[in-house]
Write a protein that holds these residues in place. Structure first.
Motif, PDB file in Angstrom:
ATOM      1  N   ILE A 143     -34.239  21.779  20.724  1.00 50.93           N
ATOM      2  CA  ILE A 143     -33.902  21.671  22.148  1.00 50.93           C
ATOM      3  C   ILE A 143     -32.807  22.667  22.518  1.00 50.93           C
ATOM      4  N   ALA A 144     -31.791  22.776  21.665  1.00 51.09           N
ATOM      5  CA  ALA A 144     -30.702  23.723  21.921  1.00 51.09           C
ATOM      6  C   ALA A 144     -31.240  25.151  21.993  1.00 51.09           C
ATOM      7  N   MET A 151     -42.094  15.209  18.043  1.00 47.02           N
ATOM      8  CA  MET A 151     -40.710  14.884  18.345  1.00 47.02           C
ATOM      9  C   MET A 151     -39.850  16.126  18.100  1.00 47.02           C
ATOM     10  N   LEU A 152     -38.972  16.368  19.026  1.00 46.01           N
ATOM     11  CA  LEU A 152     -38.122  17.554  18.950  1.00 46.01           C
ATOM     12  C   LEU A 152     -36.746  17.205  18.391  1.00 46.01           C
ATOM     13  N   SER A 153     -36.236  18.079  17.562  1.00 45.04           N
ATOM     14  CA  SER A 153     -34.877  17.914  17.052  1.00 45.04           C
ATOM     15  C   SER A 153     -33.897  18.501  18.068  1.00 45.04           C
ATOM     16  N   ARG A 188     -42.833  15.436  25.610  1.00 45.57           N
ATOM     17  CA  ARG A 188     -43.196  15.161  27.010  1.00 45.57           C
ATOM     18  C   ARG A 188     -41.991  14.665  27.808  1.00 45.57           C
ATOM     19  N   ASP A 189     -41.107  13.874  27.176  1.00 51.70           N
ATOM     20  CA  ASP A 189     -39.900  13.397  27.856  1.00 51.70           C
ATOM     21  C   ASP A 189     -38.936  14.554  28.126  1.00 51.70           C
ATOM     22  N   PHE A 190     -38.831  15.457  27.165  1.00 50.21           N
ATOM     23  CA  PHE A 190     -37.951  16.609  27.353  1.00 50.21           C
ATOM     24  C   PHE A 190     -38.463  17.501  28.477  1.00 50.21           C
ATOM     25  N   ILE A 197     -30.401  12.918  28.674  1.00 48.66           N
ATOM     26  CA  ILE A 197     -31.579  13.354  27.927  1.00 48.66           C
ATOM     27  C   ILE A 197     -32.142  12.131  27.206  1.00 48.66           C
ATOM     28  N   PRO A 198     -33.424  11.831  27.388  1.00 45.10           N
ATOM     29  CA  PRO A 198     -34.015  10.621  26.788  1.00 45.10           C
ATOM     30  C   PRO A 198     -34.247  10.787  25.288  1.00 45.10           C
TER      31      PRO A 198
END
Length: 53
Positions: free
Chosen positions: A7-8, A1-3, A42-44, A27-28
């Protein structure tokens, strides 16, 4: 999981910009708790691919 911080960094923009816009950018996110949001990698990647085509 990404924070959101991760992502930023990947998107090369300020974290505040991401926080202000993630809903309008669709963004999901996954809500871990009332104050913690994460994004599945994977969603990102799918979200990002859809916007760069």
């Amino acid at each position: 999981m990404l924070s959101f911080e991760t992502i930023a960094e990947r998107m090369e923009l300020p974290k505040r910009t991401l926080l202000d816009n993630y809903k309008s950018w669709d963004i999901p996110v996954v809500r871990i708790s009332d104050r913690i949001l994460r994004v599945r990698e994977r969603d990102f990647e799918a979200w990002l691919d859809a916007r760069t085509e």
